[in-house]
Design a protein around this motif. Structure first.
Motif, mmCIF file in Angstrom:
data_model
loop_
_atom_site.group_PDB
_atom_site.id
_atom_site.type_symbol
_atom_site.label_atom_id
_atom_site.label_comp_id
_atom_site.label_asym_id
_atom_site.label_seq_id
_atom_site.Cartn_x
_atom_site.Cartn_y
_atom_site.Cartn_z
ATOM 1 N N ALA A 1 -0.151 -16.757 -43.461
ATOM 2 C CA ALA A 1 -0.640 -17.986 -42.831
ATOM 3 C C ALA A 1 0.475 -18.964 -42.500
ATOM 4 C CB ALA A 1 -1.647 -18.661 -43.770
ATOM 5 N N PHE A 2 1.720 -18.490 -42.456
ATOM 6 C CA PHE A 2 2.845 -19.387 -42.156
ATOM 7 C C PHE A 2 3.425 -19.046 -40.792
ATOM 8 C CE2 PHE A 2 4.149 -15.918 -44.975
ATOM 9 C CZ PHE A 2 5.168 -15.306 -44.247
ATOM 10 N N ASN A 3 4.112 -20.009 -40.198
ATOM 11 C CA ASN A 3 4.653 -19.826 -38.845
ATOM 12 C C ASN A 3 6.106 -19.382 -38.817
ATOM 13 O OD1 ASN A 3 2.227 -20.629 -37.528
ATOM 14 N ND2 ASN A 3 2.723 -22.786 -37.935
ATOM 15 N N ASN A 4 6.835 -19.621 -39.897
ATOM 16 C CA ASN A 4 8.226 -19.180 -39.949
ATOM 17 C C ASN A 4 8.291 -17.655 -39.973
ATOM 18 O OD1 ASN A 4 9.093 -21.840 -40.032
ATOM 19 N ND2 ASN A 4 9.105 -21.903 -42.274
ATOM 20 N N GLU A 5 9.471 -17.128 -39.730
ATOM 21 C CA GLU A 5 9.639 -15.677 -39.720
ATOM 22 C C GLU A 5 9.486 -15.076 -41.113
ATOM 23 O OE1 GLU A 5 9.865 -13.572 -37.097
ATOM 24 O OE2 GLU A 5 9.362 -15.425 -36.029
ATOM 25 N N GLU A 6 9.779 -15.865 -42.151
ATOM 26 C CA GLU A 6 9.642 -15.359 -43.515
ATOM 27 C C GLU A 6 9.407 -16.513 -44.475
ATOM 28 O OE1 GLU A 6 13.392 -13.315 -43.867
ATOM 29 O OE2 GLU A 6 14.345 -15.058 -44.814
ATOM 30 N N ALA A 7 8.830 -16.194 -45.604
ATOM 31 C CA ALA A 7 8.588 -17.180 -46.663
ATOM 32 C C ALA A 7 9.220 -16.663 -47.951
ATOM 33 C CB ALA A 7 7.097 -17.403 -46.853
ATOM 34 N N HIS A 8 9.723 -17.583 -48.762
ATOM 35 C CA HIS A 8 10.394 -17.217 -50.004
ATOM 36 C C HIS A 8 9.494 -17.540 -51.192
ATOM 37 C CE1 HIS A 8 14.440 -16.603 -48.126
ATOM 38 N NE2 HIS A 8 13.829 -17.309 -47.182
ATOM 39 N N VAL A 9 9.325 -16.557 -52.039
ATOM 40 C CA VAL A 9 8.446 -16.687 -53.200
ATOM 41 C C VAL A 9 9.267 -16.510 -54.472
ATOM 42 C CG1 VAL A 9 6.458 -15.711 -54.410
ATOM 43 C CG2 VAL A 9 6.467 -15.820 -51.910
ATOM 44 N N TYR A 10 9.108 -17.425 -55.428
ATOM 45 C CA TYR A 10 9.827 -17.353 -56.698
ATOM 46 C C TYR A 10 8.811 -17.163 -57.822
ATOM 47 C CZ TYR A 10 13.757 -19.137 -54.004
ATOM 48 O OH TYR A 10 14.751 -19.288 -53.072
ATOM 49 N N ILE A 11 8.872 -15.998 -58.446
ATOM 50 C CA ILE A 11 7.949 -15.677 -59.536
ATOM 51 C C ILE A 11 8.731 -15.752 -60.851
ATOM 52 C CG2 ILE A 11 6.441 -13.918 -60.530
ATOM 53 C CD1 ILE A 11 5.971 -12.872 -57.707
ATOM 54 N N LEU B 1 1.250 -17.862 -54.163
ATOM 55 C CA LEU B 1 1.033 -17.205 -52.872
ATOM 56 C C LEU B 1 -0.055 -17.848 -52.018
ATOM 57 C CD1 LEU B 1 1.209 -13.414 -53.820
ATOM 58 C CD2 LEU B 1 2.882 -14.713 -52.505
ATOM 59 N N ARG B 2 -1.008 -18.487 -52.654
ATOM 60 C CA ARG B 2 -2.201 -18.961 -51.940
ATOM 61 C C ARG B 2 -1.890 -19.754 -50.661
ATOM 62 N NH1 ARG B 2 -5.002 -20.130 -56.339
ATOM 63 N NH2 ARG B 2 -6.151 -18.170 -56.364
ATOM 64 N N PRO B 3 -0.906 -20.686 -50.677
ATOM 65 C CA PRO B 3 -0.625 -21.439 -49.435
ATOM 66 C C PRO B 3 -0.068 -20.568 -48.314
ATOM 67 C CG PRO B 3 0.272 -22.558 -51.365
ATOM 68 C CD PRO B 3 -0.108 -21.186 -51.806
ATOM 69 N N LEU B 4 0.364 -19.359 -48.648
ATOM 70 C CA LEU B 4 0.992 -18.483 -47.656
ATOM 71 C C LEU B 4 0.020 -17.466 -47.075
ATOM 72 C CD1 LEU B 4 4.272 -17.694 -49.661
ATOM 73 C CD2 LEU B 4 3.910 -19.532 -47.998
ATOM 74 N N LEU B 5 -1.178 -17.377 -47.660
ATOM 75 C CA LEU B 5 -2.126 -16.340 -47.278
ATOM 76 C C LEU B 5 -3.295 -16.892 -46.465
ATOM 77 C CD1 LEU B 5 -2.368 -14.480 -50.721
ATOM 78 C CD2 LEU B 5 -0.881 -13.911 -48.778
ATOM 79 N N LYS C 1 6.556 -12.737 -41.879
ATOM 80 C CA LYS C 1 5.400 -13.093 -41.052
ATOM 81 C C LYS C 1 4.725 -11.830 -40.527
ATOM 82 C CE LYS C 1 4.178 -15.748 -36.907
ATOM 83 N NZ LYS C 1 4.720 -16.571 -35.795
ATOM 84 N N GLY C 2 3.385 -11.779 -40.636
ATOM 85 C CA GLY C 2 2.632 -10.638 -40.121
ATOM 86 C C GLY C 2 2.398 -9.535 -41.131
ATOM 87 N N MET C 3 2.921 -9.663 -42.349
ATOM 88 C CA MET C 3 2.710 -8.639 -43.367
ATOM 89 C C MET C 3 1.236 -8.541 -43.742
ATOM 90 S SD MET C 3 5.713 -8.730 -46.269
ATOM 91 C CE MET C 3 7.214 -7.762 -46.071
ATOM 92 N N ASN C 4 0.789 -7.326 -44.035
ATOM 93 C CA ASN C 4 -0.564 -7.140 -44.550
ATOM 94 C C ASN C 4 -0.531 -7.186 -46.076
ATOM 95 O OD1 ASN C 4 0.085 -4.463 -45.555
ATOM 96 N ND2 ASN C 4 -0.078 -3.750 -43.429
ATOM 97 N N ASN C 5 -1.702 -7.139 -46.695
ATOM 98 C CA ASN C 5 -1.777 -7.255 -48.148
ATOM 99 C C ASN C 5 -1.010 -6.149 -48.869
ATOM 100 O OD1 ASN C 5 -3.344 -9.618 -48.390
ATOM 101 N ND2 ASN C 5 -5.214 -8.468 -47.929
ATOM 102 N N ASN C 6 -1.089 -4.943 -48.310
ATOM 103 C CA ASN C 6 -0.369 -3.827 -48.929
ATOM 104 C C ASN C 6 1.134 -4.086 -48.925
ATOM 105 O OD1 ASN C 6 -0.544 -0.992 -49.988
ATOM 106 N ND2 ASN C 6 0.786 -0.631 -48.222
ATOM 107 N N ASP C 7 1.638 -4.574 -47.793
ATOM 108 C CA ASP C 7 3.067 -4.881 -47.685
ATOM 109 C C ASP C 7 3.464 -6.025 -48.621
ATOM 110 O OD1 ASP C 7 3.396 -2.961 -45.731
ATOM 111 O OD2 ASP C 7 3.045 -4.371 -44.085
ATOM 112 N N ILE C 8 2.591 -7.018 -48.725
ATOM 113 C CA ILE C 8 2.896 -8.175 -49.566
ATOM 114 C C ILE C 8 2.999 -7.755 -51.030
ATOM 115 C CG2 ILE C 8 2.050 -10.401 -50.394
ATOM 116 C CD1 ILE C 8 0.727 -10.768 -47.626
ATOM 117 N N VAL C 9 2.056 -6.940 -51.477
ATOM 118 C CA VAL C 9 2.097 -6.467 -52.869
ATOM 119 C C VAL C 9 3.373 -5.667 -53.111
ATOM 120 C CG1 VAL C 9 0.989 -4.992 -54.585
ATOM 121 C CG2 VAL C 9 -0.406 -6.483 -53.146
#
Length: 349
Positions: A37-47, A60-64, A92-100
């Motif tokens: 759900a973001f417009n940039n080419e990529e988002a950075h996640v810190y777990i 992740l919620r704000p990004l989905l 950007k454009g990743m599906n759930n499988n790719d995100i996991v």
């Protein structure tokens, strides 16, 4: 009777087909369609280390687009039982499988940058804003007695191990892992050429770093650093004290335990400070760097300019640079010009 049975069978088949189509559509939309759900080419996640699946969802919620479908896929792939800490990139454009997959196996190094810090405490605080580890954990690792002894440093000289630069490392690297990496980088920096140059000018690595820190504090002009280094090497070779004002300032801060004070002018009483960092009282370089010197300052010492200068003072007609002198008489004339200027500015401390 037979007709009714056929109708029932066809109805069941039809309903089954509709159900299967619906299920297939759900699977397809949940697994294979974009869910970002973001417009940039990529988002950075810190777990963070020890994160729960709930923590990951919060991150992740704000990004989905749809967190419910993501949760379903994550559970299907047993991700909640295999959460990995680190820095992950979602494109950007990743599906759930790719995100996991991305947050399970895609821990990506980050660029960590630090500049000239006066103390390990300052460095630890600076790094804690870039890494997962907190400042106290980092500081404890930097000052660990066993690590310092094994690596050949003292607590005073340890800051010289951290050469200002940009380094690639994992965000969730442990404090001990960080110090080990920086020791590797330090030893890589001190290659055969630099070691040979230090030997040829009669200084150890630690002495080079301490002198480079003085050069760093004396001038911000990279092109002037070899000349300043040459001046101090002339003093060292003649057995003279360095008499470097930055060491007096550091000595005052160190003695008083107050590194937040701002000192713009060194007073005569400051020159009497007995601290080993005060080069108006002690011959040779300080017991450790008074700041983290840049590579340019280190190389300025190793490749210092050959000349006969023994004195220098700030050039009030060309700010940032210095006037150099070979004799005390010439230096005193240059110094008087500086004193008149600083008095005119009303700088008392």
């Amino acid at each position: 009777m037979k007709k009714n049975l056929k109708r029932v069978i066809w109805a069941v088949v039809f309903i089954g087909l509709i159900f299967m189509a619906g299920f297939a559509y759900f699977v397809y939309t949940s697994v294979f369609t974009s869910n970002t759900a973001f417009n940039n080419e990529e988002a950075h996640v810190y777990i963070p280390t020890g994160a729960s699946f709930s923590d990951v969802l919060t991150e992740l919620r704000p990004l989905l687009k749809n967190d419910v479908s993501f949760e379903a896929v994550a559970n299907r792939k047993k991700y909640p039982a295999n959460i990995k800490p680190g820095h992950f990139i979602i494109k950007k454009g990743m599906n759930n499988n790719d995100i996991v997959n991305a947050i399970r196996i895609g821990n990506t190094p980050i660029k960590v940058k630090f500049n000239n810090q006066e103390r390990l405490e300052n460095l630890a605080g600076h790094l804690s804003r870039q890494l997962e580890a907190d400042s106290l954990s980092l500081l404890n690792a930097m000052k660990d007695a066993s690590f310092l002894q094994e690596s050949g440093f003292t607590e005073a000289s340890a800051i010289g191990m951290y050469i200002p630069n940009t380094y690639e490392m994992y965000w969730n690297m442990s404090p001990d892992g960080f110090t080990e990496k920086m020791l590797e980088e330090y030893n890589r920096f001190w290659n055969a050429s630099r070691n040979q140059k230090a030997k040829s000018i009669g200084l150890t690595r630690d002495q080079v770093m301490s002198l480079a820190a003085v050069v760093q504090k004396e001038t911000a002009k990279e092109e002037e650093r070899p000349r300043v280094a040459g001046l101090y090497m002339n003093r060292i070779n003649k057995g003279m004290m360095l008499q470097a004002d930055p060491t007096v300032i550091f000595a005052k801060k160190h003695s008083e335990g107050d590194f937040d004070q701002v000192i713009k002018r060194v007073l005569y009483k400051d020159l009497e400070n007995p601290s080993l960092y005060n080069t108006y009282k002690h011959v040779g370089v300080p017991p450790g760097p008074i700041t983290m010197p840049d590579i340019s300052s280190i190389d300025a010492v190793l490749n210092y300019e050959k000349h006969d200068y023994l004195y220098m003072v700030a050039n009030v007609k060309d700010f940032g640079y210095h006037k150099f002198a070979k004799s005390l008489a010439q230096h005193n004339r240059n110094r008087q010009e500086y004193v008149r200027w600083i008095n005119s500015q009303g700088v008392n401390r």
